[in-house]
Scaffold this active site. Structure first.
Site, short mmCIF file in Angstrom:
data_model
loop_
_atom_site.label_atom_id
_atom_site.label_comp_id
_atom_site.label_asym_id
_atom_site.label_seq_id
_atom_site.Cartn_x
_atom_site.Cartn_y
_atom_site.Cartn_z
N THR A 136 26.68 13.86 0.49
CA THR A 136 26.07 12.54 0.31
C THR A 136 24.67 12.62 -0.28
O THR A 136 24.00 13.66 -0.15
CB THR A 136 26.00 11.84 1.69
OG1 THR A 136 25.25 10.64 1.57
CG2 THR A 136 25.33 12.71 2.74
N ASP A 137 24.24 11.51 -0.87
CA ASP A 137 22.86 11.45 -1.37
C ASP A 137 21.84 11.37 -0.23
O ASP A 137 20.65 11.61 -0.43
CB ASP A 137 22.68 10.24 -2.32
CG ASP A 137 22.99 8.89 -1.68
OD1 ASP A 137 23.39 8.86 -0.50
OD2 ASP A 137 22.83 7.86 -2.37
N GLU A 138 22.32 11.07 1.00
CA GLU A 138 21.38 10.86 2.11
C GLU A 138 20.66 12.15 2.50
O GLU A 138 19.63 12.10 3.17
CB GLU A 138 22.10 10.27 3.32
CG GLU A 138 22.75 8.95 2.99
CD GLU A 138 23.07 8.08 4.19
OE1 GLU A 138 22.59 8.35 5.30
OE2 GLU A 138 23.82 7.10 4.01
N TYR A 162 23.16 11.84 11.09
CA TYR A 162 24.25 11.96 10.11
C TYR A 162 23.78 12.79 8.91
O TYR A 162 24.42 13.79 8.54
CB TYR A 162 24.71 10.57 9.64
CG TYR A 162 25.55 10.63 8.37
CD1 TYR A 162 26.83 11.17 8.38
CD2 TYR A 162 25.04 10.16 7.15
CE1 TYR A 162 27.59 11.24 7.20
CE2 TYR A 162 25.79 10.23 5.97
CZ TYR A 162 27.07 10.77 6.01
OH TYR A 162 27.81 10.85 4.85
N LYS A 166 24.98 16.52 7.50
CA LYS A 166 25.53 16.76 6.16
C LYS A 166 24.66 17.80 5.42
O LYS A 166 25.18 18.68 4.73
CB LYS A 166 25.61 15.46 5.35
CG LYS A 166 26.61 14.45 5.87
CD LYS A 166 28.07 14.91 5.83
CE LYS A 166 28.63 15.05 4.44
NZ LYS A 166 30.09 15.32 4.45
P1 NAD Z 1 35.53 7.93 6.84
O1 NAD Z 1 34.77 7.85 8.13
O2 NAD Z 1 36.17 6.70 6.29
O3 NAD Z 1 36.70 9.01 6.98
C1 NAD Z 1 36.50 10.26 7.60
C2 NAD Z 1 37.88 10.87 7.87
O4 NAD Z 1 37.68 12.14 8.50
C3 NAD Z 1 38.76 10.04 8.81
O5 NAD Z 1 40.08 9.96 8.30
C4 NAD Z 1 38.73 10.83 10.11
O6 NAD Z 1 39.92 10.67 10.89
C5 NAD Z 1 38.57 12.25 9.60
N1 NAD Z 1 37.97 13.13 10.61
C6 NAD Z 1 36.87 12.89 11.37
N2 NAD Z 1 36.65 13.93 12.19
C7 NAD Z 1 37.62 14.86 11.93
C8 NAD Z 1 37.92 16.15 12.44
N3 NAD Z 1 37.19 16.71 13.41
N4 NAD Z 1 38.97 16.82 11.91
C9 NAD Z 1 39.74 16.27 10.93
N5 NAD Z 1 39.52 15.05 10.44
C10 NAD Z 1 38.47 14.35 10.91
O7 NAD Z 1 34.53 8.58 5.82
P2 NAD Z 1 34.36 8.32 4.24
O8 NAD Z 1 33.41 7.20 4.03
O9 NAD Z 1 35.68 8.30 3.61
O10 NAD Z 1 33.58 9.67 3.83
C11 NAD Z 1 34.31 10.83 3.49
C12 NAD Z 1 33.33 11.94 3.14
O11 NAD Z 1 32.51 11.52 2.04
C13 NAD Z 1 32.38 12.30 4.26
O12 NAD Z 1 32.19 13.69 4.25
C14 NAD Z 1 31.08 11.57 3.90
O13 NAD Z 1 29.96 12.27 4.39
C15 NAD Z 1 31.14 11.62 2.38
N6 NAD Z 1 30.44 10.51 1.69
C16 NAD Z 1 30.69 9.21 2.02
C17 NAD Z 1 30.07 8.19 1.29
C18 NAD Z 1 30.34 6.73 1.58
O14 NAD Z 1 29.69 5.87 0.99
N7 NAD Z 1 31.27 6.39 2.43
C19 NAD Z 1 29.16 8.51 0.28
C20 NAD Z 1 28.92 9.87 -0.01
C21 NAD Z 1 29.58 10.85 0.69
O1 TDX Z 2 25.46 -4.36 9.82
C1 TDX Z 2 24.80 -3.76 8.95
N1 TDX Z 2 23.65 -4.33 8.47
C2 TDX Z 2 22.84 -3.73 7.54
O2 TDX Z 2 21.81 -4.28 7.14
C3 TDX Z 2 25.19 -2.48 8.42
C4 TDX Z 2 26.43 -1.80 8.90
C5 TDX Z 2 24.36 -1.89 7.46
N2 TDX Z 2 23.22 -2.48 7.06
C6 TDX Z 2 22.38 -1.82 6.04
C7 TDX Z 2 22.03 -0.37 6.33
C8 TDX Z 2 21.95 0.23 4.94
O3 TDX Z 2 20.67 0.03 4.39
O4 TDX Z 2 23.15 -1.79 4.83
C9 TDX Z 2 22.97 -0.56 4.12
C10 TDX Z 2 24.31 0.13 3.98
O5 TDX Z 2 24.71 0.53 5.29
P1 TDX Z 2 26.07 1.34 5.55
O6 TDX Z 2 27.19 0.61 4.94
O7 TDX Z 2 26.11 1.68 7.01
O8 TDX Z 2 25.83 2.65 4.65
P2 TDX Z 2 24.64 3.75 4.64
O9 TDX Z 2 23.96 3.84 5.94
O10 TDX Z 2 23.81 3.48 3.41
O11 TDX Z 2 25.53 5.09 4.45
C11 TDX Z 2 26.68 5.10 3.58
O12 TDX Z 2 26.39 5.69 2.35
C12 TDX Z 2 26.19 7.08 2.30
C13 TDX Z 2 27.86 5.82 4.24
O13 TDX Z 2 28.12 5.25 5.50
C14 TDX Z 2 27.61 7.29 4.35
O14 TDX Z 2 28.75 7.96 4.87
C15 TDX Z 2 27.30 7.84 2.98
O15 TDX Z 2 26.99 9.20 3.07
#
Ligand code: NAD
Ligand code: TDX
Length: 356
Positions: A136-138, A162, A166
């Site tokens: 992630t970019d975080e 988190y 990562k």
């Molecule tokens: P998500 O929470 O939707 O899905 C995570 C999946 O991992 C789920 O299916 C869960 O059952 C599985 N999981 C959790 N713990 C596990 C374990 N111990 N063993 C096997 N499976 C397990 O997450 P997402 O948003 O799809 O993110 C996927 C990946 O991409 C993560 O590594 C996250 O850090 C990264 N990522 C997410 C975003 C975003 O915006 N969502 C952005 C950048 C990177």
């Molecule tokens: O109820 C809310 N109100 C609110 O203001 C929630 C859930 C979020 N927020 C804000 C927090 C953040 O500034 O909105 C922004 C986006 O929040 P999230 O959807 O929780 O995402 P963020 O915390 O930015 O992280 C996401 O992007 C990077 C993903 O959850 C991560 O897995 C990924 O790595």
């Protein structure tokens, strides 16, 4: 790395939001690959996300925990896995604030287990093998307004449990490359949006609440900025980097698409109200400013120039179209939302927002 040869790819976390798009993309585009999806099916993993590919002859699902080294070892050996795309993780920042140890277990130890299993199983025979770590970019921390976007050389500075988990996993991936020669690539992506995102994240949560005329909880003053990318553009970028990325390298993935949270929420109000034939501004009254997230990063922005220059990747979907389609998808899949938000999720929601 040629994409014409037969391969067996283990996708971890394939039942989650991004993982399900990655699995679907690879199953459909590469019928000569075997795609194994290993997922523990936590609250965030849902096999309904993959209903349209579950019977494909080149796909199979295994329920398993990346925290269990023995299971990962035997999967890699028995299935003769030659590629790993590792997405399994705990992914929600707010949950990491409540339960940091779980994030260390899954995100750090889970990654380390997979690296160790790959190292043992491939035992120096690196040719044709690849470990792709999805991050992630975080990990880069937070930017001030006007500061240059994160590049691959921006120093790591994570703030939440988190992002710290990562960042730690990224360091272990590089350590396995530098120390043992494990063939790895890493990608660091910005915020994704699109179908099948669990409705604890900002965009699906707000779509759901606007439909139901429930409050829209905006943390702090709503000025925090995120760089949004459609999840299918992310899946395509993973495909490019998995096949053609340079060994040991990191690639940033992002949409060049920065929005303040409050502006995203206003956009969603406009789109949902329009779909439901409500008057303009009908749901503005739902906007509710609530206590800020602890350690809330002000701004993320990604410089994805390396990926464009080396591999020619650019996002294909405009935000306007992608967001409109996403809103429609959630409105047409009310059953999916109901199924994934029952039971345990309802309890989580009450705990997180009850006294906020
Ligand atoms: P998500 O929470 O939707 O899905 C995570 C999946 O991992 C789920 O299916 C869960 O059952 C599985 N999981 C959790 N713990 C596990 C374990 N111990 N063993 C096997 N499976 C397990 O997450 P997402 O948003 O799809 O993110 C996927 C990946 O991409 C993560 O590594 C996250 O850090 C990264 N990522 C997410 C975003 C975003 O915006 N969502 C952005 C950048 C990177
Ligand atoms: O109820 C809310 N109100 C609110 O203001 C929630 C859930 C979020 N927020 C804000 C927090 C953040 O500034 O909105 C922004 C986006 O929040 P999230 O959807 O929780 O995402 P963020 O915390 O930015 O992280 C996401 O992007 C990077 C993903 O959850 C991560 O897995 C990924 O790595």
């Amino acid at each position: 790395m040629a994409d014409s040869q037969q391969r067996c790819i283990l996708v971890t976390g394939g039942a989650g939001f991004i993982g399900s798009h990655v699995v679907r993309h690879f199953v459909r585009k590469y019928p000569h690959y075997r795609i194994i999806n290993v997922d523990q099916l936590t609250y965030a993993g849902n096999l309904e996300n993959l209903a349209d590919v579950q019977d494909a002859p080149n796909y199979c699902f295994v329920r398993g925990d990346v925290g269990d080294l023995e299971t990962m070892r035997s999967l890699l050996r028995e299935q003769k896995v030659d590629g790993i795309i590792h997405l399994a993780a705990e992914s929600h920042v707010d949950r990491s604030i409540c339960d940091p140890l779980l994030f260390a277990r899954t995100n750090v130890m889970g990654t380390l287990n997979l690296l160790q299993a790959a190292r043992e199983c491939w035992s120096g025979q690196w040719e044709g093998r690849r470990f792709h770590h999805v991050s992630t970019d975080e990990v880069y921390g937070a930017l001030e307004p006007g500061e240059a976007a994160f590049s691959e050389t921006t120093p790591y500075s994570p703030h939440s449990p988190y992002s710290a988990s990562k960042a730690s996993s990224d360091h272990f991936v590089r350590a396995y490359h530098d120390t043992y020669g494990l063939p790895v690539v890493l990608t660091n992506c910005s915020n994704n949006y699109g179908p099948y995102q669990f409705p604890e994240k900002l965009i699906p949560l707000c779509i759901h609440n606007i439909c139901e005329e429930k409050p829209l909880p905006i943390y702090g003053n709503g000025e925090n900025v995120r760089d949004w990318l459609h999840v299918q553009d992310h899946a395509q970028a993973i495909d490019e980097v998995f096949h053609r990325g340079r060994d040991g390298e990191s690639y940033n993935i992002g949409g060049g698409n920065e929005w303040r949270n409050i502006d995203i929420v206003r956009k969603l109000i406009r789109l949902v109200d329009e779909e439901l034939g409500r008057p303009v501004g009908y749901s503005d009254r739902l906007i509710t400013f609530v206590a800020d997230r602890a350690g809330h990063d002000l701004r993320y922005a990604i410089n994805a120039e390396k990926l464009r220059r080396e591999l020619g990747w650019v996002p294909q979907r405009s935000f306007e179209t992608g967001l409109r389609e996403t809103v429609k998808w959630y409105m047409e899949h009310a059953d999916w939302v109901r199924n994934v938000t029952s039971g345990a999720y309802e309890r989580y929601y009450a705990e997180m927002y009850g006294d906020r």
